[in-house]
Design an enzyme around this catalytic site. Structure first.
Site, PDB file in Angstrom:
ATOM      1  N   GLU A 146       0.798  -1.211   0.000  1.00 48.81           N
ATOM      2  CA  GLU A 146       0.000   0.000   0.000  1.00 48.81           C
ATOM      3  C   GLU A 146       0.834   1.265   0.000  1.00 48.81           C
ATOM      4  O   GLU A 146       1.931   1.305   0.544  1.00 48.81           O
ATOM      5  CB  GLU A 146      -0.926  -0.013   1.227  1.00 48.81           C
ATOM      6  CG  GLU A 146      -1.730  -1.303   1.286  1.00 48.81           C
ATOM      7  CD  GLU A 146      -2.935  -1.241   2.194  1.00 48.81           C
ATOM      8  OE1 GLU A 146      -3.192  -0.182   2.781  1.00 48.81           O
ATOM      9  OE2 GLU A 146      -3.622  -2.261   2.298  1.00 48.81           O
TER      10      GLU A 146
ATOM     11  N   CYS B  60      -2.136   5.176   9.954  1.00 48.62           N
ATOM     12  CA  CYS B  60      -0.906   4.509  10.405  1.00 48.62           C
ATOM     13  C   CYS B  60      -1.215   3.165  11.027  1.00 48.62           C
ATOM     14  O   CYS B  60      -2.102   3.071  11.883  1.00 48.62           O
ATOM     15  CB  CYS B  60      -0.241   5.284  11.533  1.00 48.62           C
ATOM     16  SG  CYS B  60       0.430   6.810  11.058  1.00 48.62           S
TER      17      CYS B  60
ATOM     18  N   CYS C 267       0.700  -2.977  15.775  1.00 45.17           N
ATOM     19  CA  CYS C 267       0.717  -2.648  14.348  1.00 45.17           C
ATOM     20  C   CYS C 267       0.087  -3.764  13.520  1.00 45.17           C
ATOM     21  O   CYS C 267       0.474  -4.931  13.631  1.00 45.17           O
ATOM     22  CB  CYS C 267       2.157  -2.411  13.896  1.00 45.17           C
ATOM     23  SG  CYS C 267       2.264  -2.042  12.136  1.00 45.17           S
TER      24      CYS C 267
ATOM     25  N   SER D 117      10.390   5.239  15.633  1.00 40.72           N
ATOM     26  CA  SER D 117       9.144   4.859  16.302  1.00 40.72           C
ATOM     27  C   SER D 117       9.478   4.491  17.740  1.00 40.72           C
ATOM     28  O   SER D 117       9.943   3.384  18.007  1.00 40.72           O
ATOM     29  CB  SER D 117       8.518   3.676  15.559  1.00 40.72           C
ATOM     30  OG  SER D 117       8.161   4.090  14.270  1.00 40.72           O
ATOM     31  N   LEU D 118       9.252   5.418  18.629  1.00 40.31           N
ATOM     32  CA  LEU D 118       9.710   5.254  20.009  1.00 40.31           C
ATOM     33  C   LEU D 118       8.649   4.552  20.872  1.00 40.31           C
ATOM     34  O   LEU D 118       8.872   3.483  21.398  1.00 40.31           O
ATOM     35  CB  LEU D 118      10.077   6.622  20.582  1.00 40.31           C
ATOM     36  CG  LEU D 118      10.877   6.609  21.864  1.00 40.31           C
ATOM     37  CD1 LEU D 118      12.272   6.060  21.621  1.00 40.31           C
ATOM     38  CD2 LEU D 118      10.967   8.018  22.465  1.00 40.31           C
TER      39      LEU D 118
ATOM     40  N   CYS E 249       5.908  -7.184   7.238  1.00 35.27           N
ATOM     41  CA  CYS E 249       6.990  -6.685   8.082  1.00 35.27           C
ATOM     42  C   CYS E 249       7.492  -7.836   8.946  1.00 35.27           C
ATOM     43  O   CYS E 249       6.706  -8.622   9.472  1.00 35.27           O
ATOM     44  CB  CYS E 249       6.494  -5.541   8.968  1.00 35.27           C
ATOM     45  SG  CYS E 249       7.850  -4.691   9.824  1.00 35.27           S
TER      46      CYS E 249
ATOM     47  N   CYS F 274       3.091   8.392   1.736  1.00 34.21           N
ATOM     48  CA  CYS F 274       3.591   7.389   2.680  1.00 34.21           C
ATOM     49  C   CYS F 274       3.788   6.099   1.883  1.00 34.21           C
ATOM     50  O   CYS F 274       2.829   5.557   1.341  1.00 34.21           O
ATOM     51  CB  CYS F 274       2.518   7.245   3.761  1.00 34.21           C
ATOM     52  SG  CYS F 274       2.843   5.988   4.952  1.00 34.21           S
TER      53      CYS F 274
ATOM     54  N   SER G  19      11.626   6.162   8.319  1.00 31.79           N
ATOM     55  CA  SER G  19      11.108   5.880   9.662  1.00 31.79           C
ATOM     56  C   SER G  19      11.499   4.462  10.066  1.00 31.79           C
ATOM     57  O   SER G  19      11.279   3.518   9.315  1.00 31.79           O
ATOM     58  CB  SER G  19       9.583   6.017   9.647  1.00 31.79           C
ATOM     59  OG  SER G  19       9.042   5.686  10.904  1.00 31.79           O
TER      60      SER G  19
ATOM     61  N   CYS H 169       5.691  -5.459  16.010  1.00 32.09           N
ATOM     62  CA  CYS H 169       5.312  -4.488  17.034  1.00 32.09           C
ATOM     63  C   CYS H 169       3.882  -4.806  17.461  1.00 32.09           C
ATOM     64  O   CYS H 169       3.020  -5.081  16.617  1.00 32.09           O
ATOM     65  CB  CYS H 169       5.439  -3.063  16.495  1.00 32.09           C
ATOM     66  SG  CYS H 169       7.144  -2.684  16.022  1.00 32.09           S
TER      67      CYS H 169
HETATM   68  N1  SAH Z   1       8.743   0.157  10.389  1.00 34.36           N
HETATM   69  C1  SAH Z   1       8.782   1.578  10.357  1.00 34.36           C
HETATM   70  C2  SAH Z   1       7.756   2.254   9.457  1.00 34.36           C
HETATM   71  C3  SAH Z   1       6.327   1.750   9.444  1.00 34.36           C
HETATM   72  S1  SAH Z   1       5.160   2.173  10.691  1.00 34.36           S
HETATM   73  C4  SAH Z   1       8.701   2.125  11.763  1.00 34.36           C
HETATM   74  O1  SAH Z   1       8.486   1.351  12.695  1.00 34.36           O
HETATM   75  O2  SAH Z   1       8.899   3.318  11.958  1.00 34.36           O
HETATM   76  C5  SAH Z   1       4.800   3.862  10.606  1.00 34.36           C
HETATM   77  C6  SAH Z   1       4.376   4.418  11.964  1.00 34.36           C
HETATM   78  O3  SAH Z   1       3.042   4.036  12.332  1.00 34.36           O
HETATM   79  C7  SAH Z   1       5.277   3.921  13.067  1.00 34.36           C
HETATM   80  O4  SAH Z   1       5.620   4.942  13.952  1.00 34.36           O
HETATM   81  C8  SAH Z   1       4.394   2.908  13.749  1.00 34.36           C
HETATM   82  O5  SAH Z   1       4.831   2.631  15.024  1.00 34.36           O
HETATM   83  C9  SAH Z   1       3.045   3.573  13.670  1.00 34.36           C
HETATM   84  N2  SAH Z   1       1.928   2.651  13.891  1.00 34.36           N
HETATM   85  C10 SAH Z   1       1.905   1.330  13.653  1.00 34.36           C
HETATM   86  N3  SAH Z   1       0.706   0.805  13.998  1.00 34.36           N
HETATM   87  C11 SAH Z   1      -0.043   1.813  14.463  1.00 34.36           C
HETATM   88  C12 SAH Z   1      -1.383   1.900  14.932  1.00 34.36           C
HETATM   89  N4  SAH Z   1      -2.194   0.836  14.989  1.00 34.36           N
HETATM   90  N5  SAH Z   1      -1.838   3.125  15.303  1.00 34.36           N
HETATM   91  C13 SAH Z   1      -1.061   4.203  15.214  1.00 34.36           C
HETATM   92  N6  SAH Z   1       0.218   4.177  14.771  1.00 34.36           N
HETATM   93  C14 SAH Z   1       0.729   3.001  14.396  1.00 34.36           C
END
Ligand code: SAH
Length: 373
Positions: A93, A340, A120, A219-220, A113, A106, A197, A117
């Site tokens: 996407e 996101c 996600c 992504s902290l 992936c 984006c 990111s 996480c």
């Molecule tokens: N792998 C990379 C880029 C993809 S995720 C990374 O981790 O940065 C893009 C952003 O969306 C990241 O900050 C991720 O943590 C956030 N994200 C993932 N799932 C989410 C959700 N369900 N709600 C809000 N943000 C989310």
């Protein structure tokens, strides 16, 4: 018959090698880049700056192929989400987010992936592999042309690697694609407007030094190791102190006053309490940084909730009152599942993680039911 080569997305250096192997001068690469990206050229027979022999050769060995568009969804708020077919034949996407004068794209870097996480949706789909540089650049090329056709008063201003996948685990393609985004002979975007990111792949942040001038977002989601271990399991391998050091090293390698963006997805009762804000303030003070708060975007069976808007605003105010630059990323495109963490595409899962998550879910339901009876 030998396979044709897709020149869309090839880096400047690989194009230079391509022309040198043909006995041509390196500067043909610059001419070809401009022809593809500035003049939107499609048919090699029309590159009049090349000799007829070179044009004919290109027509016989090379192509310019963008990913195939499988679906296009337009949100009421102007966000557009594309489902595209990658060269591995997964559906990935890309999301365009118009906002005032800005148009941010984006893009995805992987099919699924490999990280998992906890909050996600992409991770829950499992993983099938890296996208090629052509797949990554192709997303941007396609959307740039879509804008030209559908919204000629808008142009693409920002590209962020925040779609599906972990860009730093597809390192070379990410670096090559982002170089083309910033190259004046190609997309010509400002370095500050191309953002990689990462969930925190520390050795690869270090590897970016000298290879990339793109902006870095991390992504902290938690500023203490035990909570971050839970949310971003990669933290167990590369904990916060290591991550911070790598970010500092990368910033030092860049010219000008640049900062790192910390993305922080706010999840109710998980990382949205006062003590979490306090930890975040202390952590971000140690490096030139901004915080981008993202309200959690729910998806089926995530087990998490989005905090109330009051709590989100309050959390932001705690940061702002303590001198942290903190923006709130309002959810966009949620009516078309473009927010996101909601990007799931359709990938062939090599990890069988999707099956595992589904099995765990049904087992927990079964346990609930047997507890009831
Ligand atoms: N792998 C990379 C880029 C993809 S995720 C990374 O981790 O940065 C893009 C952003 O969306 C990241 O900050 C991720 O943590 C956030 N994200 C993932 N799932 C989410 C959700 N369900 N709600 C809000 N943000 C989310």
């Amino acid at each position: 018959m030998s396979q044709s080569i897709n020149l869309l997305g090839q880096s400047r250096s690989s194009l230079e090698r391509f022309f040198e192997d043909l006995g041509e001068k390196k500067f043909r690469a610059k001419q070809l880049l401009q022809w593809i990206y500035h003049h939107n050229g499609r048919d090699f027979s029309q590159i009049t700056v090349f000799s007829k022999a070179l044009r004919d050769h290109l027509s016989s060995v090379a192509t310019l192929e963008t990913p195939k568009v499988l679906e296009t969804h337009r949100s009421h708020d102007g966000t557009v989400r594309w489902l595209l077919q990658s060269s591995l034949e997964d559906a990935v996407e890309a999301v365009l987010i118009p906002d005032g004068k800005r148009s941010t794209l984006c893009i995805s870097s992987q099919a699924g992936c490999a990280l998992d996480c906890s909050f996600c949706a992409t991770g829950k789909q499992g993983f099938n592999g890296n996208l090629t540089t052509s797949d990554i650049v192709g997303q941007t090329y396609l959307v740039k042309n879509w804008l030209r056709e559908h919204q000629p008063d808008r142009s693409l201003t920002n590209v962020v690697f925040m779609g599906m996948g972990e860009p730093l685990l597809n390192f070379q393609s990410t670096v090559d694609a982002s170089s083309l985004f910033m190259d004046d002979d190609a997309f010509g975007l400002s370095k500050r407007r191309v953002t990689i990111s990462t969930a925190g792949v520390v050795p690869m942040i270090e590897a970016l030094i000298g290879q990339s001038e793109a902006s870095l977002a991390v992504s902290l989601h938690a500023a203490n190791d035990s909570l971050r271990d839970e949310l971003v399991p990669l933290n167990k391998k590369h904990p916060l102190e290591e991550l911070l050091a790598a970010c500092k090293n990368y910033l030092t390698s860049l010219e000008g006053r640049r900062s790192v963006t910390f993305e922080y997805t706010l999840i109710q009762d998980v990382n949205d309490q006062d003590r979490h804000a306090k930890e975040l303030i202390a952590f971000t003070r140690r490096i030139r940084s901004k915080v981008n708060l993202i309200p959690f975007n729910p998806f089926p069976r995530s087990g998490y909730k989005r905090p109330s808007i009051d709590r989100i605003k309050y959390f932001q105010s705690l940061l702002l009152n303590n001198g942290v630059v903190a923006t709130l990323r309002m959810t966009r495109g949620d009516d078309i599942n473009a927010a996101c963490g909601q990007l799931v595409g359709n990938v062939k899962d090599r990890t069988r993680r999707k099956l595992r998550h589904e099995r765990d879910y049904w087992e927990s339901i079964a346990t609930d039911i047997s507890n009831l009876t």
